[in-house]
Design a protein around this motif. Structure first.
Motif, mmCIF file in Angstrom:
data_model
loop_
_atom_site.group_PDB
_atom_site.id
_atom_site.type_symbol
_atom_site.label_atom_id
_atom_site.label_comp_id
_atom_site.label_asym_id
_atom_site.label_seq_id
_atom_site.Cartn_x
_atom_site.Cartn_y
_atom_site.Cartn_z
ATOM 1 N N TRP A 142 29.890 10.111 139.819
ATOM 2 C CA TRP A 142 30.958 9.770 140.760
ATOM 3 C C TRP A 142 32.305 9.616 140.062
ATOM 4 C CZ3 TRP A 142 34.062 5.395 141.455
ATOM 5 C CH2 TRP A 142 34.755 5.343 142.680
ATOM 6 N N THR A 143 32.319 8.943 138.906
ATOM 7 C CA THR A 143 33.597 8.811 138.203
ATOM 8 C C THR A 143 34.108 10.171 137.760
ATOM 9 O OG1 THR A 143 32.629 8.492 135.997
ATOM 10 C CG2 THR A 143 32.991 6.512 137.334
ATOM 11 N N ASN A 144 33.162 11.085 137.446
ATOM 12 C CA ASN A 144 33.491 12.463 137.068
ATOM 13 C C ASN A 144 34.390 12.531 135.833
ATOM 14 O OD1 ASN A 144 33.019 15.220 137.548
ATOM 15 N ND2 ASN A 144 35.027 15.451 138.509
ATOM 16 N N LEU A 145 34.301 11.509 134.976
ATOM 17 C CA LEU A 145 34.972 11.560 133.685
ATOM 18 C C LEU A 145 34.036 12.190 132.665
ATOM 19 C CD1 LEU A 145 36.545 7.990 133.623
ATOM 20 C CD2 LEU A 145 37.678 10.139 134.194
ATOM 21 N N SER A 146 34.580 12.523 131.494
ATOM 22 C CA SER A 146 33.694 13.109 130.486
ATOM 23 C C SER A 146 32.607 12.123 130.088
ATOM 24 C CB SER A 146 34.490 13.573 129.263
ATOM 25 O OG SER A 146 35.240 12.506 128.712
ATOM 26 N N GLU A 147 32.912 10.802 130.087
ATOM 27 C CA GLU A 147 31.891 9.783 129.845
ATOM 28 C C GLU A 147 32.177 8.507 130.628
ATOM 29 O OE1 GLU A 147 31.356 12.363 126.216
ATOM 30 O OE2 GLU A 147 33.118 11.285 126.921
ATOM 31 N N THR A 148 31.089 7.868 131.032
ATOM 32 C CA THR A 148 31.103 6.536 131.635
ATOM 33 C C THR A 148 30.097 5.702 130.856
ATOM 34 O OG1 THR A 148 31.649 7.403 133.825
ATOM 35 C CG2 THR A 148 30.688 5.202 133.740
ATOM 36 N N THR A 149 30.457 4.455 130.522
ATOM 37 C CA THR A 149 29.567 3.650 129.682
ATOM 38 C C THR A 149 29.161 2.361 130.386
ATOM 39 O OG1 THR A 149 31.327 2.415 128.563
ATOM 40 C CG2 THR A 149 30.701 4.546 127.615
ATOM 41 N N PHE A 150 28.048 1.815 129.905
ATOM 42 C CA PHE A 150 27.469 0.609 130.486
ATOM 43 C C PHE A 150 27.109 -0.344 129.350
ATOM 44 C CE2 PHE A 150 26.870 4.185 133.240
ATOM 45 C CZ PHE A 150 27.170 3.700 134.509
ATOM 46 N N VAL A 151 27.718 -1.531 129.371
ATOM 47 C CA VAL A 151 27.525 -2.518 128.311
ATOM 48 C C VAL A 151 26.371 -3.441 128.695
ATOM 49 C CG1 VAL A 151 28.593 -4.376 126.981
ATOM 50 C CG2 VAL A 151 29.973 -2.405 127.715
ATOM 51 N N LEU A 152 25.439 -3.611 127.748
ATOM 52 C CA LEU A 152 24.230 -4.397 127.963
ATOM 53 C C LEU A 152 24.031 -5.368 126.812
ATOM 54 C CD1 LEU A 152 22.171 -1.271 128.919
ATOM 55 C CD2 LEU A 152 22.440 -3.209 130.473
ATOM 56 N N PRO A 153 23.215 -6.395 126.999
ATOM 57 C CA PRO A 153 22.892 -7.268 125.864
ATOM 58 C C PRO A 153 22.176 -6.467 124.775
ATOM 59 C CG PRO A 153 22.243 -8.280 127.945
ATOM 60 C CD PRO A 153 22.618 -6.860 128.258
ATOM 61 N N PRO A 154 22.414 -6.798 123.517
ATOM 62 C CA PRO A 154 21.780 -6.037 122.432
ATOM 63 C C PRO A 154 20.286 -6.320 122.353
ATOM 64 C CG PRO A 154 22.952 -7.925 121.536
ATOM 65 C CD PRO A 154 23.282 -7.877 122.992
ATOM 66 N N GLU A 155 19.550 -5.319 121.891
ATOM 67 C CA GLU A 155 18.135 -5.503 121.578
ATOM 68 C C GLU A 155 17.942 -5.719 120.083
ATOM 69 O OE1 GLU A 155 16.259 -2.051 123.212
ATOM 70 O OE2 GLU A 155 16.368 -2.824 125.281
ATOM 71 N N ASP A 156 18.850 -5.145 119.270
ATOM 72 C CA ASP A 156 18.829 -5.324 117.829
ATOM 73 C C ASP A 156 19.641 -6.583 117.486
ATOM 74 O OD1 ASP A 156 19.531 -5.128 115.004
ATOM 75 O OD2 ASP A 156 18.801 -3.060 115.085
ATOM 76 N N PRO A 157 19.086 -7.539 116.767
ATOM 77 C CA PRO A 157 19.811 -8.775 116.483
ATOM 78 C C PRO A 157 21.068 -8.584 115.641
ATOM 79 C CG PRO A 157 17.782 -8.649 115.195
ATOM 80 C CD PRO A 157 17.726 -7.541 116.201
ATOM 81 N N ARG A 158 21.220 -7.430 115.007
ATOM 82 C CA ARG A 158 22.416 -7.175 114.201
ATOM 83 C C ARG A 158 23.594 -6.688 115.041
ATOM 84 N NH1 ARG A 158 19.692 -2.914 110.310
ATOM 85 N NH2 ARG A 158 18.752 -2.419 112.353
ATOM 86 N N ALA A 159 23.330 -6.322 116.306
ATOM 87 C CA ALA A 159 24.359 -5.717 117.153
ATOM 88 C C ALA A 159 25.078 -6.765 117.991
ATOM 89 C CB ALA A 159 23.728 -4.664 118.067
ATOM 90 N N ASP A 160 26.327 -6.449 118.356
ATOM 91 C CA ASP A 160 27.098 -7.308 119.252
ATOM 92 C C ASP A 160 26.825 -6.992 120.713
ATOM 93 O OD1 ASP A 160 28.699 -8.895 117.353
ATOM 94 O OD2 ASP A 160 29.491 -6.937 116.762
ATOM 95 N N TYR A 161 26.553 -5.745 121.016
ATOM 96 C CA TYR A 161 26.198 -5.336 122.371
ATOM 97 C C TYR A 161 25.487 -3.987 122.292
ATOM 98 C CZ TYR A 161 30.402 -2.484 121.858
ATOM 99 O OH TYR A 161 31.339 -1.606 121.391
#
Length: 282
Positions: free
Chosen positions: A45-64
């Protein structure tokens, strides 16, 4: 289908100091509970080259954790969405675990970002495929580009997730003049790069064609600049620090900074500007 709720949303322009002349990415900053089907629908729907979705991290070293979608499907990694999403996350109040560094978890693994002189940069992930292109595939690309084989100075697989290949032409003007017939290479993810004259503000001109992702030409592409930067600096074809212009044929003014550290890490950076901020009902 769950009842939609308001979720924080931003649309960020990446790789241009002038708003609306870079490459936009749509960022849903709280994607908890959204299934893949919903993410795909939003990206179409956004029809942009990319759309992103921020989620809680699964790897403890990551921020998101970040999921990245084109209108055609999901990518394990993409450059300008990485910068734009990190910018939106920080602006929304995200606090990195390590000061001065943001660690993103995505399909390609962990990606580190840093901020230097106001510019966010990401560390280029390792390529999944490298080496010269097969002659048969090279001939297909040359034909689709409408050029002759002798115009290709060098060529390489530079795949860091999306499937990129690249042809190096002698000059930026040759790159800008390309009129590819993408119907001949519908499954390709291919770039072209050529040098600007000595003394120019930018060292190279780059274009990125992504029919396989449902995007004819990506205005400004971080992932391709990353892997091309690894190739060019690794072979001595480019200095350890240089700038790339991209997007002129699409009336954009992309400005990408590529820096190779002494340890071989290649950083790709550019200006990030929030153009729209609000909520998405999802």
């Amino acid at each position: 289908m769950p009842t939609p709720r308001p979720r924080p949303f931003a649309q960020v322009d990446v790789f241009s100091a002038t708003p609306y002349l870079g490459n936009p990415v749509a960022v849903v900053l709280d994607a908890a509970g959204l299934d893949e089907g919903a993410m795909r629908r939003v990206a179409r729907w956004t029809n942009l080259s990319e759309t992103t979705f921020v989620l809680p991290p699964e790897d403890p070293r990551a921020d998101y954790r970040l999921r990245i979608f084109t209108p055609a499907g999901e990518l394990p990694f993409a450059g300008h969405p990485t910068l734009g999403s990190a910018h939106a996350w920080l602006e929304h109040g995200g606090v990195p675990r390590t000061e001065g560094r943001v660690v993103q978890e995505c399909g390609a693994g962990l990606v580190t970002l840093r901020r230097d002189d106001g510019l966010l940069s990401f560390a280029a992930p390792p390529t999944l495929r490298s080496g010269a292109l097969e002659e048969e595939y090279l001939e297909r690309l040359v034909t689709a580009f409408g050029i002759t084989r002798d115009r290709v100075v060098a060529h390489q697989w530079v795949d860091n997730g999306p499937g990129w290949a690249v042809l190096r032409l002698a000059t930026a003007q040759e790159v800008l003049a390309l009129e590819p017939d993408l119907s001949q290479i519908p499954t390709a993810m291919v770039g072209a790069v050529g040098a600007h004259p000595p003394g120019s503000e930018h060292a190279f001109e780059l274009r990125a064609f992504a029919p396989a992702a449902g995007v004819a030409e990506d205005p400004v592409c971080g992932s391709l600049n990353a892997s091309v930067g690894q190739w060019l600096t690794g072979t001595g074809a480019a200095p350890a620090h240089y700038r790339v212009s991209q997007g002129a044929r699409l009336d954009r003014a992309g400005d990408i900074t590529v820096t190779a550290d002494p340890d071989g890490t290649v950083w790709v950076g550019g200006t990030t500007i929030t153009c729209f901020r609000g909520t998405a009902a999802l």
